[in-house]
Design a protein around this motif. Structure first.
Motif, PDB file in Angstrom:
ATOM      1  N   GLU A 546      42.444  53.025  31.885  1.00  6.49           N
ATOM      2  CA  GLU A 546      43.101  51.914  32.582  1.00  6.49           C
ATOM      3  C   GLU A 546      42.115  50.799  32.907  1.00  6.49           C
ATOM      4  OE1 GLU A 546      45.460  51.137  36.773  1.00  6.49           O
ATOM      5  OE2 GLU A 546      45.575  53.111  35.823  1.00  6.49           O
ATOM      6  N   ARG A 547      40.965  51.193  33.439  1.00  5.92           N
ATOM      7  CA  ARG A 547      39.972  50.181  33.794  1.00  5.92           C
ATOM      8  C   ARG A 547      39.319  49.579  32.548  1.00  5.92           C
ATOM      9  NH1 ARG A 547      40.610  47.620  37.724  1.00  5.92           N
ATOM     10  NH2 ARG A 547      38.425  47.278  38.225  1.00  5.92           N
ATOM     11  N   LEU A 548      39.084  50.425  31.521  1.00  7.11           N
ATOM     12  CA  LEU A 548      38.550  49.889  30.263  1.00  7.11           C
ATOM     13  C   LEU A 548      39.504  48.842  29.683  1.00  7.11           C
ATOM     14  CD1 LEU A 548      37.079  52.929  28.301  1.00  7.11           C
ATOM     15  CD2 LEU A 548      35.873  50.819  28.887  1.00  7.11           C
ATOM     16  N   THR A 549      40.777  49.171  29.728  1.00  6.59           N
ATOM     17  CA  THR A 549      41.794  48.250  29.209  1.00  6.59           C
ATOM     18  C   THR A 549      41.759  46.923  29.936  1.00  6.59           C
ATOM     19  OG1 THR A 549      43.219  50.094  28.655  1.00  6.59           O
ATOM     20  CG2 THR A 549      44.268  47.952  28.869  1.00  6.59           C
ATOM     21  N   TYR A 550      41.720  47.003  31.234  1.00  6.08           N
ATOM     22  CA  TYR A 550      41.723  45.774  32.043  1.00  6.08           C
ATOM     23  C   TYR A 550      40.538  44.891  31.686  1.00  6.08           C
ATOM     24  CZ  TYR A 550      41.229  42.696  36.045  1.00  6.08           C
ATOM     25  OH  TYR A 550      41.077  41.591  36.831  1.00  6.08           O
ATOM     26  N   TRP A 551      39.376  45.487  31.581  1.00  3.58           N
ATOM     27  CA  TRP A 551      38.183  44.667  31.359  1.00  3.58           C
ATOM     28  C   TRP A 551      38.073  44.172  29.929  1.00  3.58           C
ATOM     29  CZ3 TRP A 551      36.066  42.102  34.927  1.00  3.58           C
ATOM     30  CH2 TRP A 551      36.134  42.564  36.243  1.00  3.58           C
ATOM     31  N   VAL A 552      38.640  44.909  28.976  1.00  2.95           N
ATOM     32  CA  VAL A 552      38.696  44.367  27.611  1.00  2.95           C
ATOM     33  C   VAL A 552      39.500  43.075  27.606  1.00  2.95           C
ATOM     34  CG1 VAL A 552      39.699  44.744  25.326  1.00  2.95           C
ATOM     35  CG2 VAL A 552      38.342  46.543  26.394  1.00  2.95           C
ATOM     36  N   ALA A 553      40.630  43.102  28.330  1.00  3.44           N
ATOM     37  CA  ALA A 553      41.459  41.885  28.427  1.00  3.44           C
ATOM     38  C   ALA A 553      40.682  40.747  29.084  1.00  3.44           C
ATOM     39  CB  ALA A 553      42.732  42.182  29.218  1.00  3.44           C
ATOM     40  N   GLU A 554      39.927  41.060  30.109  1.00  5.26           N
ATOM     41  CA  GLU A 554      39.143  40.035  30.792  1.00  5.26           C
ATOM     42  C   GLU A 554      38.056  39.472  29.875  1.00  5.26           C
ATOM     43  OE1 GLU A 554      39.466  38.781  34.231  1.00  5.26           O
ATOM     44  OE2 GLU A 554      41.369  39.504  33.438  1.00  5.26           O
ATOM     45  N   PHE A 555      37.392  40.361  29.115  1.00  2.00           N
ATOM     46  CA  PHE A 555      36.353  39.901  28.193  1.00  2.00           C
ATOM     47  C   PHE A 555      36.936  38.947  27.154  1.00  2.00           C
ATOM     48  CE2 PHE A 555      34.109  44.238  28.901  1.00  2.00           C
ATOM     49  CZ  PHE A 555      33.688  43.811  30.147  1.00  2.00           C
ATOM     50  N   LYS A 556      38.161  39.225  26.734  1.00  8.33           N
ATOM     51  CA  LYS A 556      38.796  38.377  25.721  1.00  8.33           C
ATOM     52  C   LYS A 556      39.100  36.986  26.255  1.00  8.33           C
ATOM     53  CE  LYS A 556      40.819  41.794  22.641  1.00  8.33           C
ATOM     54  NZ  LYS A 556      42.054  42.285  22.001  1.00  8.33           N
ATOM     55  N   THR A 557      39.270  36.882  27.556  1.00  9.39           N
ATOM     56  CA  THR A 557      39.494  35.555  28.152  1.00  9.39           C
ATOM     57  C   THR A 557      38.186  34.785  28.303  1.00  9.39           C
ATOM     58  OG1 THR A 557      39.282  36.342  30.429  1.00  9.39           O
ATOM     59  CG2 THR A 557      41.478  36.424  29.432  1.00  9.39           C
ATOM     60  N   GLY A 558      37.081  35.451  27.973  1.00  9.70           N
ATOM     61  CA  GLY A 558      35.782  34.777  28.048  1.00  9.70           C
ATOM     62  C   GLY A 558      34.922  35.206  29.208  1.00  9.70           C
ATOM     63  N   PHE A 559      35.413  36.128  30.023  1.00 10.21           N
ATOM     64  CA  PHE A 559      34.637  36.552  31.184  1.00 10.21           C
ATOM     65  C   PHE A 559      33.316  37.174  30.744  1.00 10.21           C
ATOM     66  CE2 PHE A 559      33.692  39.902  34.420  1.00 10.21           C
ATOM     67  CZ  PHE A 559      33.323  39.020  35.440  1.00 10.21           C
ATOM     68  N   LEU A 560      32.243  36.695  31.310  1.00  8.84           N
ATOM     69  CA  LEU A 560      30.872  37.129  31.040  1.00  8.84           C
ATOM     70  C   LEU A 560      30.403  36.844  29.613  1.00  8.84           C
ATOM     71  CD1 LEU A 560      30.550  40.497  33.004  1.00  8.84           C
ATOM     72  CD2 LEU A 560      29.844  38.213  33.692  1.00  8.84           C
ATOM     73  N   SER A 561      31.250  36.136  28.858  1.00  5.83           N
ATOM     74  CA  SER A 561      30.846  35.660  27.521  1.00  5.83           C
ATOM     75  C   SER A 561      30.280  36.759  26.634  1.00  5.83           C
ATOM     76  CB  SER A 561      29.822  34.525  27.666  1.00  5.83           C
ATOM     77  OG  SER A 561      30.329  33.476  28.444  1.00  5.83           O
TER      78      SER A 561
END
Length: 958
Positions: A546-561
């Protein structure tokens, strides 16, 4: 003259009474009246002392009006510009100037008339003018001279002069002289202002420290004020007599006076108590205050309660009785609570809250004083502080929080600082937290920072339990970065706070810190990426999808580049964790359970698109294996919506195979949808896969008899084909469907859109075929109209043949209706003529309609051949069956043989037509359009009509 003076005085009174009139208007009227009367008097030829004295009065009146104007100007301008007040004298220059005019006029009277009966009055007037408008200090001199001139002590001028001189000495603080003259003045019992003179005299005694006389005199003023003959100055006496008793050292006598003489003495007891306290009479002050409280309680004089409680506070503060001061503060807080409630219920309530702010300041002052004292005591000796004083301070802050909620944050902070100052850290920490929370609520940045800095200092000492210390440290760190995300101290806090949460395995808070850190300090990206990698490792170890999923989505938005490679690796890891269990179920044959698993992954809100698309695609394939084509297509569509363009291309061949599998399962509609969609999506590729999808789309549309869908595929996607002949094959299939369905309008529209060979020619023969095979009258009418509209020689010829065939049918009916012979008496010649005409009809029928049997309209040729067979058969049977009336047996026998022989020609011809018809019908299904024709029927010779020449059937002629 007396009438004029009366008019002036009357006007003055009248104008003064007109309160609604503007001040300037009143002033102007008075100045005008003074001027008018002055002018009249100045024009008098003989000016005696009376006129001159009257003129002095007018000058005095005028200087008074000028002073009034100057004073008004001064008041108005100094309000708008307070700096002008420093130059007050400048505003009264006109007054001073006209005073000098008035003074000179008075001196002139004295000089010109040194002995006159108005001299004392002139001097009295000049004394008053000097006192009120001059700066020459001649008041005393003129008053003494006026008194000396009047020997009669009962004379009003002498009395007024003595009164004015007594007041003069009083104001100049020459109290012994003032006492002398006030003692004279009070002898005049007819003076309305007796009470005032007694009051002033009492003050003179007081200033002269003759306290008993002072008290006796002021008491007399109080009692005389009850006499209606005198001006009532009772209130002034009551306001001051208490002080007299205090100065005399007799405050309790003063208490007794107020209690004996006033129904509501509280307004006077309160100031007397304050004065008593100031003079050091602690015990007596308490008695006075307690007495006042009894009066309030007994009579419900709640209008005084607030002020009385404040007086108690001042009293206790004066004598540093802090415990009593705090208790009274508590009472005051209770009072204000009740007062607010009473006023809310009744706006006319007696309860007052005017001094509430003053109460707050008094409590703050004492709390602050004791707080500083406690801190000093602890500095001297850590264990040497008064715990009672600590409790008092803390209680004050509680009172202030209730009483002054708008500054609650300050009191929270002060309370925390108090605990800190006496080293009570365990109590200080939660108070700092409380202060921070309140500071945030009211947006008090300064106190929030002070509170957090203090809390950080406290946790830095590590004087609390380890877990407690960590709790408050986290709070301080979190609030600091929350309030000041980009701040020198916050920059150092982020990494520390992250490590605390990471060690606690609290990934949500750890990542929240990373996010805040990145937002505030994007320049520290590398460090933040390192932090995030540590958290991802924790997720993988715990298989926290669940948490991996959430952060993959965030990375795709450009978070932390993060790089694309890092994101993809994370997604692959996530997918492997998620899919493994459901793939195992599918391998075991438990497809339904596997499908449900993949569906659950898809509907999960947090999983990234890559995981969702793979889950949906696997669900689609498994559904197809189960024959659930509609469900398969549904999940295929959901998968497609989540794919990247690259992934869509990778899956194309698989989807084409799924389309093939779907139509093999007899779900042509769904197969068509898949093919149609993929054709459009990848049209530009023009490869074998596109060709196959094109064929599937056309084929499935035609199977469902949806010619329009098939033709749309041809129209829109033929450009996607590598081989053009595939399009021709598709069009031929569409044509065949229209022809099969007998869809006249559909076929006509198709041919119009594709007006090329072979469809142009084929269209004509299709219409011809429908015309003869279909029974729908409307369709036949449309075809005939279309033949005409086509304007083709062949269709026009066909149209003529159709019309000719209709005529043939009519002529056949005519032949059927023809009677060869039905007369009662046989006449050979007439019979032969009738038979000849009958056979001529056949000849005409044959000559006209025989070409139709060779028409390219196969059906028309067949129908015409059938007509000929029927016509010949009918004629043969008709001739064979002729039996004219009136013949003998022998003749009838000969006639019958002759007719039988004749009829055989026609019957043989009819059988030949039947053979040709049977052959044509067999060939109809195999012959190509345009090559179908009926073989020519052998010619039938015309019958020999001369057989009966000379034969008579008439017996009479025999």
């Amino acid at each position: 003259m007396k009438v004029l003076l009366f008019a002036l005085l009357y006007s003055s009174v009248t104008i003064a009474a007109e309160t609604k009139a503007p001040k300037n208007e009143r002033w102007n009227k008075l100045m005008t009246l003074v001027g008018q009367e002055m002018k009249i008097l100045e024009n008098a030829k003989r000016k005696g002392v009376e006129i001159k004295y009257r003129m002095l009065e007018l000058h005095s009146e005028k200087v008074k009006l000028i002073h009034e104007k100057n004073n008004r100007e001064f008041m108005e301008k100094s309000k708008t510009n307070p700096a002008l007040a420093r130059n007050k004298e400048g505003f009264f220059a006109e007054t001073r100037a006209y005073y000098q005019v008035t003074k000179n006029f008075g001196l002139k009277i004295l000089k010109e008339n040194p002995v006159n009966h108005r001299k004392a009055e002139v001097m009295y007037a000049m004394a008053l003018n000097s006192r009120d408008y001059g700066r020459d200090n001649i008041t005393e001199q003129y008053l003494l001279q006026a008194i000396a001139l009047v020997k009669d002590h009962k004379n009003s001028i002498r009395h007024h002069a003595e009164t004015a001189l007594a007041d003069y000495y009083y104001n100049e603080k020459r109290f012994p002289e003032a006492i002398t003259y006030y003692q004279r003045v009070i002898k005049n019992t007819e003076d309305d202002w007796m009470t005032k003179h007694l009051f002033n005299l009492s003050w003179c005694y007081l200033k002269n420290r003759e306290f008993d006389k002072a008290i006796d005199t002021i008491k007399k003023s109080y009692y005389e004020s009850k006499n209606p003959l005198y001006v009532n100055i009772k209130d002034q006496v009551l306001d001051n007599i208490g002080s007299f008793y205090v100065y005399a050292g007799r405050p309790l006598d003063g208490l007794e006076f107020y209690l004996d003489n006033e129904k509501d003495p509280v307004p006077y007891l309160i100031p007397m108590a304050l004065k008593t306290s100031d003079k050091g009479h602690e015990k007596e002050t308490k008695e006075i205050l307690d007495a006042a409280q009894k009066v309030v309680d007994k009579n419900e004089f709640y209008q005084h309660q607030e002020e009385l409680l404040h007086t108690y506070l001042d009293y206790y503060r004066h004598y540093n009785r802090f415990a009593d001061h705090e208790k009274m503060s508590r009472n005051l807080v209770a009072y204000y609570k009740k007062a607010h409630q009473e006023l809310a219920d009744d706006k006319k309530s007696k309860f007052q809250i005017a001094l509430k702010e003053d109460a707050i300041e008094k409590m703050r002052s004492v709390a602050g004083f004791l707080q500083v004292k406690l801190a000093k005591d602890v500095k001297k000796d850590e264990s040497n502080y008064n715990e009672d004083e600590l409790e008092i301070v803390l209680n004050y802050f509680s009172h202030l929080i209730t009483l002054d909620p708008n500054r609650k944050v300050e009191y929270f902070y002060f309370r925390a600082e108090t605990y800190y100052s006496v080293l009570q850290y365990k109590s200080a920490a939660p108070c700092y937290v409380e202060a921070v929370n309140e500071a945030k609520r009211v947006k008090h940045d300064e106190l929030a920072r002070k509170s957090l800095n203090s809390l950080l200092a406290l946790t830095g000492q590590e004087v609390l339990d380890k877990d407690e210390n960590k709790k408050y440290l986290i709070f301080a760190y979190s609030e600091h970065v929350g309030l000041w995300p980009r701040d020198e101290k916050s920059e150092m806090i982020y990494p520390k706070l992250f490590e605390i949460y990471r060690e606690m395995q609290d990934d949500k808070k750890s990542t929240a810190v990373i996010r805040a850190y990145n937002k505030a300090y994007p320049e520290h990206l590398k460090e933040q990426q390192t932090f995030m990698t540590k958290i991802l490792d924790q997720f993988i170890d715990k298989k926290n999808t669940e948490r991996l999923t959430y952060w993959v989505a965030e990375f795709k938005t450009g978070f932390l580049s993060f790089s694309k490679d890092v994101i993809e690796k994370t997604e692959i890891t996530l997918g492997n964790i998620l899919f493994i269990q459901y793939q195992e179920l599918a391998k075991k044959g438990e497809r339904v359970a596997a499908i449900k698993g993949f569906e659950s992954l898809y509907v999960h809100k947090l999983y990234p698109d890559k995981v969702k698309y793979q889950a949906a695609f696997f669900a689609s394939m498994l559904n197809l294996e189960l024959g659930e084509t509609v469900k398969s297509y549904h999940w295929q569509a959901l998968a497609y919506a989540r794919m990247t363009e690259e992934e869509k291309l990778e899956r194309r061949d698989e989807q084409m195979k799924m389309a093939e599998r779907t139509y093999r399962l007899q779900d042509f509609n769904t197969s068509y949808k898949i093919a149609d969609f993929l054709l459009k999506k990848f049209c530009s590729l023009k490869d074998d896969t596109q060709t196959r999808l094109y064929e599937i789309a056309v084929m499935t549309a035609l199977v469902e008899e949806k010619a329009a869908d098939a033709e749309r595929i041809v129209s829109e996607y033929s450009k996607c084909l590598k081989r053009p002949e595939v399009r021709d094959q598709a069009l031929a299939q569409i044509y065949s469907l229209h022809e099969k369905k007998g869809d006249f309008f559909g076929l006509r529209l198709f041919v119009k859109r594709h007006h090329v060979e072979p469809y142009i020619t084929q269209y004509r023969f299709s219409l011809q075929k429908w015309f003869w095979e279909k029974t729908d009258i409307n369709l036949k009418a449309h075809i005939q109209a279309e033949f005409k509209d086509l304007k083709h020689p062949e269709t026009l010829a066909w149209l003529q043949e159709i019309n000719l065939h209709k005529e043939a049918e009519k002529d056949m009916q005519d032949i059927r209706a023809t009677v060869v012979w039905n007369k009662p008496q046989f006449d050979g010649e007439a019979f032969n003529k009738s038979l000849e005409n009958y056979l001529l009809k056949l000849k005409n029928f044959k000559d006209r309609y025989q070409p139709l049997t060779q028409s390219t309209q196969v059906d028309l040729a067949i129908l015409t051949t059938r007509l000929f067979s029927e016509v010949y058969s009918h004629i043969g049977q008709t001739i064979q069956g002729l039996r004219p009336a009136g013949m003998d047996a022998q003749t009838m026998n000969d006639f019958g043989n002759a007719m039988k022989q004749l009829s055989q020609q026609f019957l043989v011809a009819a059988r030949q037509y039947d053979k040709n018809l049977e052959k044509a019908l067999k060939e109809k299904e195999t012959l190509a359009w345009g090559s179908r024709s009926i073989a020519s029927v052998e010619k039938v010779e015309n019958p020999v009509f001369s057989f009966f020449t000379g034969l008579t059937m008439d017996k009479s002629k025999e």
